[in-house]
Scaffold this active site. Structure first.
Site, PDB file in Angstrom:
ATOM      1  N   GLU A   1     -30.062  13.618 -39.706  1.00 61.13           N
ATOM      2  CA  GLU A   1     -30.286  15.058 -39.520  1.00 61.13           C
ATOM      3  C   GLU A   1     -31.424  15.620 -40.371  1.00 61.13           C
ATOM      4  O   GLU A   1     -31.213  16.487 -41.232  1.00 61.13           O
ATOM      5  CB  GLU A   1     -28.992  15.830 -39.810  1.00 61.13           C
ATOM      6  CG  GLU A   1     -27.829  15.430 -38.931  1.00 61.13           C
ATOM      7  CD  GLU A   1     -26.645  16.403 -39.048  1.00 61.13           C
ATOM      8  OE1 GLU A   1     -26.723  17.384 -39.810  1.00 61.13           O
ATOM      9  OE2 GLU A   1     -25.639  16.183 -38.339  1.00 61.13           O
TER      10      GLU A   1
ATOM     11  N   GLU B   1     -21.921  11.240 -34.897  1.00 57.81           N
ATOM     12  CA  GLU B   1     -20.976  12.156 -35.563  1.00 57.81           C
ATOM     13  C   GLU B   1     -20.470  13.147 -34.536  1.00 57.81           C
ATOM     14  O   GLU B   1     -21.243  13.714 -33.762  1.00 57.81           O
ATOM     15  CB  GLU B   1     -21.632  12.979 -36.686  1.00 57.81           C
ATOM     16  CG  GLU B   1     -21.984  12.226 -37.925  1.00 57.81           C
ATOM     17  CD  GLU B   1     -22.588  13.132 -39.010  1.00 57.81           C
ATOM     18  OE1 GLU B   1     -22.316  14.360 -39.017  1.00 57.81           O
ATOM     19  OE2 GLU B   1     -23.334  12.606 -39.834  1.00 57.81           O
TER      20      GLU B   1
END
Ligand code: FCB
Length: 457
Positions: free
Chosen positions: A177, A356
């Site tokens: 991320e 995720e």
């Protein structure tokens, strides 16, 4: 509250996943490891940031967290019991290269070496991520991700990690991320290092992209058999109204939150109209950078939690009765299915994995000695169903990793939000699988989702 109608249906046929589909769990170094100052590890920006007054909601830090460094063997045994096929974890850069320098620390690497061997002994695929937000503080002191040299240092660190561990790793992931690293770390300041400058955030974003590219070059040359991946977060956006202002704002937010990394990596360069909109002069982008960044990857990891409704006056809103997790994030599974189809249409990445997905839930109901988290179970199932439907539509999905294996240190929120399918008592460190873990285990072992026993909904 069930998040989809499926929870009340009892007659649906099972959703069978393709042979070899991977079921696993994800964690990250600072959130679970503890042992922040042993065996030569030096402070990361999170070790420093968590000491700042008001930086973390409950004033906590990752000093102990889940004590995974000490307890990894039991943790691997637990994953094996659950029948998980893959474990995504991250390496703490300052454990491997103290102070982010060029000196390799074998004692720091020893931990990952042992962890990987234990996973392999149980038939669990280790999926290491090289960077999940814990930059060595010494590099932050030299400018952090705003400094181009940090990207070069990341390549050095990659080399050390891949040289020592690469013989047992089939997929290396560079960054987790990068949007959050650049945005929360340098623009909003809610994450370490806590800076608040749009210009610095833009510089950081490019240097993160460059770090991915330079790291990928080392991975390719040292471990040519291994696959190269990056993990990006996607938060699909929708305009609050049909007004031109809301639609324009949505367009730019989408570019910034959902395309700033995948576009350059996918060969499209930075979204130019949004670079202008956010007044980025792109002076950090040097000749050749975009070629380094757009070298082919083998896998795109997708982190998905929620969607954003965007309005021009910057007040994000969602329907008042929409289900949310305990952090207020809207629960909207159809956005995941749409996202997967859109990504497959837009880019030529050969494979995707959910790296995720999960939810912080209240975890207040206890039955049979464990937490009866039907809400989390419903959340995971509803999203897994979206993955299945994307597969049916031809999206090359290779796996689903739940966030997270354990309750853990949730960054600026501290230990309040609980994302684990396994409960952790932070006083005693006792781990207790929740009802969602039992369910997920059955899914992992059978490679299918059944709908027969939906009495919990
Ligand atoms: C993601 C992070 C992960 C965790 C979840 C809830 O953005 O990658 O570490 O905090 O959110």
């Amino acid at each position: 509250m069930p998040v989809t109608e499926s929870a009340s249906e009892t007659t649906r046929s099972p959703l069978v996943f393709p042979p070899g589909f991977v079921w696993g769990s994800a964690t990250s170094s600072y959130q679970i490891e503890g042992a922040t100052a042993v065996d030569g590890k030096t402070p990361s920006i999170w070790d420093v940031f968590t000491r700042k007054e008001g930086a973390v909601a409950d004033g906590s830090n990752g000093d102990r967290a889940c004590e995974h460094v000490e307890r990894y063997a039991d943790d691997v045994a637990l994953m094996a019991d659950l029948g998980l096929g893959a474990y995504r974890f991250s390496l703490a850069w300052s454990r491997v290269m103290p102070n982010g320098g060029s000196q390799v620390n074998p004692a720091g690497l020893d931990f990952y070496d042992r962890l990987i061997d234990s996973l392999l002994a149980e038939g669990i695929t280790p999926m290491p991520t090289l960077y999940h937000w814990d930059l060595p503080q010494a590099l932050e002191d030299k400018g952090g991700w705003v400094n181009r040299d940090t990207a070069a240092a990341f390549a050095e660190y990659t080399e050390a990690a891949v040289t020592r561990l690469g013989d047992r790793i089939s997929t290396w992931t560079t960054l987790n991320e990068p949007f959050v690293s650049a945005n929360h770390g340098y623009v909003t300041g809610e994450h370490a290092p806590g800076r608040t400058s749009m210009a610095e955030g833009m510089a950081a974003s490019h240097h993160l992209n460059l770090a991915h590219g330079l790291s990928g070059e080392r991975i390719r040359s040292i471990a040519p058999e291994s696959r190269l991946a990056i993990v990006l977060n996607f938060t699909p956006v929708e305009p609050a109204t049909d007004s031109e202002a809301d639609r324009i704002e949505t367009h730019h937010r989408n570019n910034l939150e959902n395309r700033w990394y995948s576009d350059p990596i996918g060969g499209f360069g930075y979204p130019q109209d949004s670079a202008e909109h956010y007044e980025w002069d792109q002076s950090e982008v040097l000749e050749g950078d975009l070629d380094i960044i757009s070298a082919p990857i083998d896998l795109l990891g997708i982190n998905f939690y929620s969607r954003n409704i965007v309005s021009a006056d910057d007040s994000y809103i969602a329907p008042p009765d929409t289900p949310r997790n305990t952090m207020g994030w809207e629960i909207h599974p159809p956005s995941l299915g749409r996202l997967l189809r859109d990504l497959h249409t837009r880019y030529s990445f050969p494979s995707f994995m959910i790296t995720e997905n999960g939810a912080a839930m209240p975890d207040e109901v206890r039955e049979d000695g464990r937490i009866a988290d039907d809400d989390r179970l419903d959340f995971i199932r509803a999203h897994v169903e979206q993955v299945h439907s994307a597969i049916e539509d031809g999206v090359p999905m290779e796996g689903y990793l739940v966030w997270s294996l354990f309750d853990n240190f949730e960054w600026a929120w501290g230990y309040g939000p609980r994302f684990g399918i396994v409960e952790v008592d932070f006083e005693t460190q006792v781990r207790t699988p929740k009802k969602s873990a039992e369910w997920f285990s059955a899914v992992a072992k059978s490679n299918q989702v059944t709908f027969e026993e939906q009495d919990h909904g």
